[in-house]
Write a protein that holds these residues in place. Structure first.
Motif, PDB file in Angstrom:
ATOM      1  N   GLY A 120     -51.503  64.425  78.836  1.00  0.00           N
ATOM      2  CA  GLY A 120     -51.728  63.600  80.019  1.00  0.00           C
ATOM      3  C   GLY A 120     -51.910  64.404  81.291  1.00  0.00           C
ATOM      4  O   GLY A 120     -52.097  63.824  82.363  1.00  0.00           O
ATOM      5  N   VAL A 121     -51.872  65.716  81.187  1.00  0.00           N
ATOM      6  CA  VAL A 121     -52.070  66.564  82.364  1.00  0.00           C
ATOM      7  C   VAL A 121     -53.514  67.039  82.371  1.00  0.00           C
ATOM      8  O   VAL A 121     -54.007  67.547  81.354  1.00  0.00           O
ATOM      9  CB  VAL A 121     -51.113  67.774  82.344  1.00  0.00           C
ATOM     10  CG1 VAL A 121     -51.354  68.666  83.563  1.00  0.00           C
ATOM     11  CG2 VAL A 121     -49.669  67.315  82.292  1.00  0.00           C
ATOM     12  N   ALA A 165     -48.229  68.900  91.222  1.00  0.00           N
ATOM     13  CA  ALA A 165     -47.313  67.890  90.694  1.00  0.00           C
ATOM     14  C   ALA A 165     -47.077  66.757  91.692  1.00  0.00           C
ATOM     15  O   ALA A 165     -47.433  66.855  92.879  1.00  0.00           O
ATOM     16  CB  ALA A 165     -45.980  68.542  90.329  1.00  0.00           C
ATOM     17  N   GLU A 166     -46.450  65.704  91.149  1.00  0.00           N
ATOM     18  CA  GLU A 166     -46.152  64.539  91.996  1.00  0.00           C
ATOM     19  C   GLU A 166     -45.082  64.861  93.029  1.00  0.00           C
ATOM     20  O   GLU A 166     -45.055  64.290  94.114  1.00  0.00           O
ATOM     21  CB  GLU A 166     -45.643  63.377  91.118  1.00  0.00           C
ATOM     22  CG  GLU A 166     -46.732  62.726  90.307  1.00  0.00           C
ATOM     23  CD  GLU A 166     -46.170  61.686  89.351  1.00  0.00           C
ATOM     24  OE1 GLU A 166     -44.959  61.389  89.416  1.00  0.00           O
ATOM     25  OE2 GLU A 166     -46.955  61.178  88.535  1.00  0.00           O
ATOM     26  N   ASN A 167     -44.158  65.736  92.642  1.00  0.00           N
ATOM     27  CA  ASN A 167     -43.073  66.067  93.567  1.00  0.00           C
ATOM     28  C   ASN A 167     -42.591  67.502  93.303  1.00  0.00           C
ATOM     29  O   ASN A 167     -43.007  68.144  92.324  1.00  0.00           O
ATOM     30  CB  ASN A 167     -41.908  65.077  93.407  1.00  0.00           C
ATOM     31  CG  ASN A 167     -41.483  64.945  91.955  1.00  0.00           C
ATOM     32  OD1 ASN A 167     -41.192  65.960  91.307  1.00  0.00           O
ATOM     33  ND2 ASN A 167     -41.467  63.722  91.439  1.00  0.00           N
ATOM     34  N   ALA A 168     -41.683  67.957  94.162  1.00  0.00           N
ATOM     35  CA  ALA A 168     -41.222  69.344  94.078  1.00  0.00           C
ATOM     36  C   ALA A 168     -40.450  69.601  92.791  1.00  0.00           C
ATOM     37  O   ALA A 168     -40.562  70.673  92.187  1.00  0.00           O
ATOM     38  CB  ALA A 168     -40.347  69.679  95.290  1.00  0.00           C
ATOM     39  N   ALA A 169     -39.654  68.609  92.370  1.00  0.00           N
ATOM     40  CA  ALA A 169     -38.851  68.796  91.153  1.00  0.00           C
ATOM     41  C   ALA A 169     -39.749  68.998  89.939  1.00  0.00           C
ATOM     42  O   ALA A 169     -39.486  69.866  89.091  1.00  0.00           O
ATOM     43  CB  ALA A 169     -37.933  67.598  90.954  1.00  0.00           C
ATOM     44  N   ALA A 170     -40.802  68.220  89.835  1.00  0.00           N
ATOM     45  CA  ALA A 170     -41.711  68.349  88.691  1.00  0.00           C
ATOM     46  C   ALA A 170     -42.466  69.679  88.743  1.00  0.00           C
ATOM     47  O   ALA A 170     -42.653  70.348  87.716  1.00  0.00           O
ATOM     48  CB  ALA A 170     -42.693  67.187  88.671  1.00  0.00           C
ATOM     49  N   ALA A 171     -42.880  70.078  89.934  1.00  0.00           N
ATOM     50  CA  ALA A 171     -43.607  71.352  90.064  1.00  0.00           C
ATOM     51  C   ALA A 171     -42.701  72.522  89.660  1.00  0.00           C
ATOM     52  O   ALA A 171     -43.130  73.443  88.951  1.00  0.00           O
ATOM     53  CB  ALA A 171     -44.096  71.534  91.495  1.00  0.00           C
ATOM     54  N   ALA A 221     -42.943  65.865  82.697  1.00  0.00           N
ATOM     55  CA  ALA A 221     -43.407  64.630  83.332  1.00  0.00           C
ATOM     56  C   ALA A 221     -43.530  64.866  84.836  1.00  0.00           C
ATOM     57  O   ALA A 221     -42.694  65.543  85.437  1.00  0.00           O
ATOM     58  CB  ALA A 221     -42.415  63.504  83.051  1.00  0.00           C
ATOM     59  N   GLY A 222     -44.561  64.325  85.418  1.00  0.00           N
ATOM     60  CA  GLY A 222     -44.751  64.482  86.857  1.00  0.00           C
ATOM     61  C   GLY A 222     -45.753  65.563  87.211  1.00  0.00           C
ATOM     62  O   GLY A 222     -46.209  65.643  88.355  1.00  0.00           O
ATOM     63  N   LEU A 223     -46.101  66.390  86.232  1.00  0.00           N
ATOM     64  CA  LEU A 223     -47.163  67.374  86.465  1.00  0.00           C
ATOM     65  C   LEU A 223     -48.489  66.648  86.321  1.00  0.00           C
ATOM     66  O   LEU A 223     -48.739  65.987  85.307  1.00  0.00           O
ATOM     67  CB  LEU A 223     -47.063  68.526  85.453  1.00  0.00           C
ATOM     68  CG  LEU A 223     -48.098  69.637  85.617  1.00  0.00           C
ATOM     69  CD1 LEU A 223     -47.876  70.401  86.929  1.00  0.00           C
ATOM     70  CD2 LEU A 223     -48.047  70.611  84.444  1.00  0.00           C
ATOM     71  N   ARG A 224     -49.337  66.728  87.314  1.00  0.00           N
ATOM     72  CA  ARG A 224     -50.579  65.950  87.287  1.00  0.00           C
ATOM     73  C   ARG A 224     -51.771  66.793  86.831  1.00  0.00           C
ATOM     74  O   ARG A 224     -52.591  66.335  86.051  1.00  0.00           O
ATOM     75  CB  ARG A 224     -50.855  65.361  88.664  1.00  0.00           C
ATOM     76  CG  ARG A 224     -49.802  64.318  89.069  1.00  0.00           C
ATOM     77  CD  ARG A 224     -50.233  63.574  90.305  1.00  0.00           C
ATOM     78  NE  ARG A 224     -51.479  62.840  90.091  1.00  0.00           N
ATOM     79  CZ  ARG A 224     -51.550  61.646  89.550  1.00  0.00           C
ATOM     80  NH1 ARG A 224     -50.448  61.023  89.140  1.00  0.00           N
ATOM     81  NH2 ARG A 224     -52.721  61.046  89.413  1.00  0.00           N
ATOM     82  N   ARG A 225     -51.853  67.976  87.318  1.00  0.00           N
ATOM     83  CA  ARG A 225     -52.983  68.800  86.872  1.00  0.00           C
ATOM     84  C   ARG A 225     -52.654  70.279  87.008  1.00  0.00           C
ATOM     85  O   ARG A 225     -51.735  70.657  87.741  1.00  0.00           O
ATOM     86  CB  ARG A 225     -54.263  68.452  87.626  1.00  0.00           C
ATOM     87  CG  ARG A 225     -54.264  68.794  89.088  1.00  0.00           C
ATOM     88  CD  ARG A 225     -55.544  68.285  89.747  1.00  0.00           C
ATOM     89  NE  ARG A 225     -55.435  68.286  91.195  1.00  0.00           N
ATOM     90  CZ  ARG A 225     -55.976  69.209  91.978  1.00  0.00           C
ATOM     91  NH1 ARG A 225     -56.701  70.192  91.466  1.00  0.00           N
ATOM     92  NH2 ARG A 225     -55.837  69.157  93.301  1.00  0.00           N
ATOM     93  N   VAL A 226     -53.429  71.085  86.283  1.00  0.00           N
ATOM     94  CA  VAL A 226     -53.281  72.539  86.347  1.00  0.00           C
ATOM     95  C   VAL A 226     -54.631  73.130  86.744  1.00  0.00           C
ATOM     96  O   VAL A 226     -55.663  72.767  86.173  1.00  0.00           O
ATOM     97  CB  VAL A 226     -52.826  73.128  84.992  1.00  0.00           C
ATOM     98  CG1 VAL A 226     -52.657  74.637  85.101  1.00  0.00           C
ATOM     99  CG2 VAL A 226     -51.544  72.472  84.526  1.00  0.00           C
ATOM    100  N   THR A 227     -54.582  74.011  87.713  1.00  0.00           N
ATOM    101  CA  THR A 227     -55.806  74.692  88.115  1.00  0.00           C
ATOM    102  C   THR A 227     -55.507  76.189  88.185  1.00  0.00           C
ATOM    103  O   THR A 227     -54.460  76.635  87.727  1.00  0.00           O
ATOM    104  CB  THR A 227     -56.332  74.138  89.456  1.00  0.00           C
ATOM    105  OG1 THR A 227     -57.565  74.782  89.789  1.00  0.00           O
ATOM    106  CG2 THR A 227     -55.323  74.333  90.578  1.00  0.00           C
ATOM    107  N   ALA A 228     -56.414  76.950  88.700  1.00  0.00           N
ATOM    108  CA  ALA A 228     -56.208  78.404  88.758  1.00  0.00           C
ATOM    109  C   ALA A 228     -56.907  78.958  89.978  1.00  0.00           C
ATOM    110  O   ALA A 228     -57.861  78.360  90.498  1.00  0.00           O
ATOM    111  CB  ALA A 228     -56.742  79.063  87.494  1.00  0.00           C
ATOM    112  N   GLY A 229     -56.437  80.118  90.424  1.00  0.00           N
ATOM    113  CA  GLY A 229     -56.993  80.734  91.622  1.00  0.00           C
ATOM    114  C   GLY A 229     -58.113  81.684  91.290  1.00  0.00           C
ATOM    115  O   GLY A 229     -57.986  82.498  90.371  1.00  0.00           O
ATOM    116  N   ASN A 230     -59.211  81.550  92.018  1.00  0.00           N
ATOM    117  CA  ASN A 230     -60.297  82.516  91.857  1.00  0.00           C
ATOM    118  C   ASN A 230     -61.064  82.661  93.156  1.00  0.00           C
ATOM    119  O   ASN A 230     -60.834  81.916  94.119  1.00  0.00           O
ATOM    120  CB  ASN A 230     -61.216  82.134  90.695  1.00  0.00           C
ATOM    121  CG  ASN A 230     -61.920  80.827  90.935  1.00  0.00           C
ATOM    122  OD1 ASN A 230     -62.689  80.682  91.879  1.00  0.00           O
ATOM    123  ND2 ASN A 230     -61.628  79.840  90.080  1.00  0.00           N
TER     124      ASN A 230
END
Lengths: 300, 276
Positions: A5-6, A169-175, A269-278
């Motif tokens: 779901g992420v 993430a949705e919030n700091a705890a999830a991140a 739970a609460g993580l919405r997406r993952v990206t990367a730095g470039n």
């Protein structure tokens, strides 16, 4: 692409070629080995201002260290041979030589030799002793608790620095939870360190600044406090972003670590997406595409 | 591939086998090997006069039925393996550069003198001045490893510069005298004046019991080089044949040690370590 779901963005982490060395530190017990390791790898989060990136790769059982005492493996990464040489000399000299009961050994089998004991021996003021054991040269430097034993050189290899994952993430705890799980998985991969505090960095940066003296500045597109501005990359549900930076001895190790970290983080739970730095792919030699590294089989 | 040189006629006196080494013979035909000249005073008898040559030239050379009148065996060898059945005379493996020499018997004086690399394994005893310098030389053995399953004569390791000598039996007088560097370990008793004039290097005594009788210019230190000894012991246990005489002595128990520094009448950075 979604994982549990992420959303996994179709992007890549851009990493750079670096020079790296592994140093194995042993001591009378693992506590003192860790003290030496923590000190030697302190203030080494980023080459931007620390000179090198460093971390404790792993603790090593007594049975697998050169002298049969408990130890830790340390990895040091720098942008040049000259800088890595300087950092190894300073950090081993100030943090391992000084630590009670410690000894320092080369941790890689092959590579261009960098001076280690070769430079530090002069602390012995003429009382130092060289010994060649099994074709490897060691220095024994008298110190107040006995002697500091240090291998003359440690091999340097080409390595990869700057692999990264950005957790939105949705919030700091999830991140934070996602980052912690990712770092725990990443640290199980051999030849890898995550050099920031706890492996996690909150001050992700972009290249350049409005201030000419600064080479890098805050990654404003991912700052929740700047959400709503036109350049923001955050949606209404995205309220906290953390990054994990990964340095590895090989590109394969970095890819394996990123994949392990990605899989572990996506269970939170609460993580919405993952990206990367470039940087658009123009600066770094190594591009780790998030969706491609996930297709590789998991690291055993 | 192995080349076998079997003694069929005893030598009339001391004969040098200098140059009869695998790395040199490998390029020769069998007939040429039989015609190789040996040094016997002013005469140069052919190798075939004393040895029957069989097998094929290669990295492995075997001498069978050897006699202590043959000196310079494996002298200057650079690579390969040389196996000697029987005794050998002086200068065995002297100036050795590489490869492995195994003597299934005893050897004479000055074995491994000037050795720079490789390994010499003597399954019997060695004579005096093992690994020692010749009178006009500044340094004796300069690298490699010597293992002696039996005992060694006087002045073992005299002016030794680098490498290691491991003796499973006893050592004679002046063991490690004038030693410059390297490691000399003796599992048995040592004679008088051990470490006399020692500048640097390590003399390791593995026989438990009374402390060694050293010259007065050695002083006992408060520290016994534990980490170095751990490293050395693990290296030996990893690289020595576990069934060998020296390995059995070195691996007998956990090491606890006493250490003396000396010879303070010389450079004084040498050490004698006694495993108690």
């Amino acid at each position: 692409m979604n994982l549990n779901g992420v959303f996994i963005e179709d992007t890549f982490a851009e990493a750079f070629g670096m020079k790296a060395a592994r140093v194995v530190v042993t001591a009378c017990d693992v506590v003192w080995a860790r003290h030496a390791g923590v000190a030697a790898t302190g203030f080494a989060t980023s080459v931007i201002a620390c000179g090198c990136e460093a971390g404790i790769e792993a603790e090593i059982d007594a049975a697998r260290t050169p002298d049969g005492r408990p130890g830790v493996a340390l990895l040091f990464f720098a942008v040049s041979t000259k800088e890595l040489t300087k950092q190894i000399e300073r950090r081993v000299g100030q943090c391992i030589l000084t630590c009670p009961s410690s000894a320092a050994y080369a941790g890689l089998a092959e590579g261009e030799p960098l001076p280690m004991g070769k430079a530090l021996r002069y602390f012995g003021d003429g009382f130092q002793i060289a010994k060649v054991i099994g074709g490897r040269r060691y220095w024994r430097v008298p110190v107040m608790d006995g002697e500091f034993l240090c291998e003359e050189t440690t091999p340097m290899v080409k390595a990869v620095g700057g692999g990264n994952l950005i957790f939105v993430a949705e919030n700091a705890a999830a991140a934070l939870a996602a980052s912690e799980r990712a770092v725990a998985a990443i640290r199980r991969v051999p030849g890898i360190i995550a050099p920031f505090p706890g492996g996690v960095v909150r001050s992700g940066s972009k290249v350049g600044s409005k201030y000419k003296a600064l080479p890098a500045s805050t990654n404003d597109a991912y700052c929740p406090g700047l959400r709503g501005r036109p350049a923001s990359m955050l949606t209404a549900e995205e309220n906290c972003v953390l990054e994990v930076v990964i340095d590895g001895l090989t590109a394969e190790a970095v890819a394996a670590a990123m994949a392990a970290g990605l899989r572990a983080a996506c269970e939170v739970a609460g993580l919405r997406r993952v990206t990367a730095g470039n940087y658009g792919g123009k600066l770094g030699q190594f591009h780790f595409k998030l969706r491609e590294i996930l297709e590789a089989p998991p690291c055993p | 591939m192995s080349l076998r040189l079997t003694l069929h006629r005893p030598p009339p006196g001391r004969i040098s086998l200098a140059g009869i080494v695998p790395n040199r013979l490998a390029a020769l035909a069998m007939a040429d090997i039989e015609r190789l000249p040996l040094a016997w005073g002013k005469e140069t008898p052919a190798l075939g006069e004393f040895f029957r040559v069989a097998g094929a030239p290669g990295p492995h050379l075997v001498f069978e039925g050897m006699d202590a009148r043959f000196c310079d065996v494996a002298r200057g060898m650079a690579a390969g393996e040389c196996e000697i059945h029987g005794a050998a005379g002086d200068f065995v493996a002297a100036d050795l550069l590489g490869g492995r020499v195994v003597v299934r018997g005893s050897v004479g004086a000055f074995a491994a003198s000037g050795m720079r690399g490789g390994e010499l394994h003597v399954q019997g005893d060695a004579g005096e001045r093992l690994g020692a310098a010749l009178p006009w030389q500044a340094a004796g053995m300069r690298g490699g490893r010597v293992i002696v399953d039996g005992s060694v004569g006087a002045r073992c390791g005299d002016k030794m510069r680098r490498g290691e000598i491991l003796v499973a039996g006893d050592a004679g007088d002046f063991c490690a005298a004038r030693m410059v560097a390297g490691t000399l370990a003796v599992a048995g008793r040592v004679g008088a004046h051990a470490g006399y004039g020692m500048r640097r290097g390590t003399l390791l005594l593995l026989l438990p019991g009374a402390a060694p009788a050293l010259v007065p210019t050695f002083v006992e230190t408060a520290f016994a080089a534990d980490v170095f000894l751990r490293l050395l012991r693990r290296h030996w246990l990893a690289t020595l044949d576990a069934g060998g005489a020296f390995a059995r002595r070195a691996g007998a128990a956990e090491w606890r040690a006493r250490r003396w520094l000396g010879d303070l009448a010389s450079d004084g950075r040498g050490e004698v370590i006694h495993i108690v």
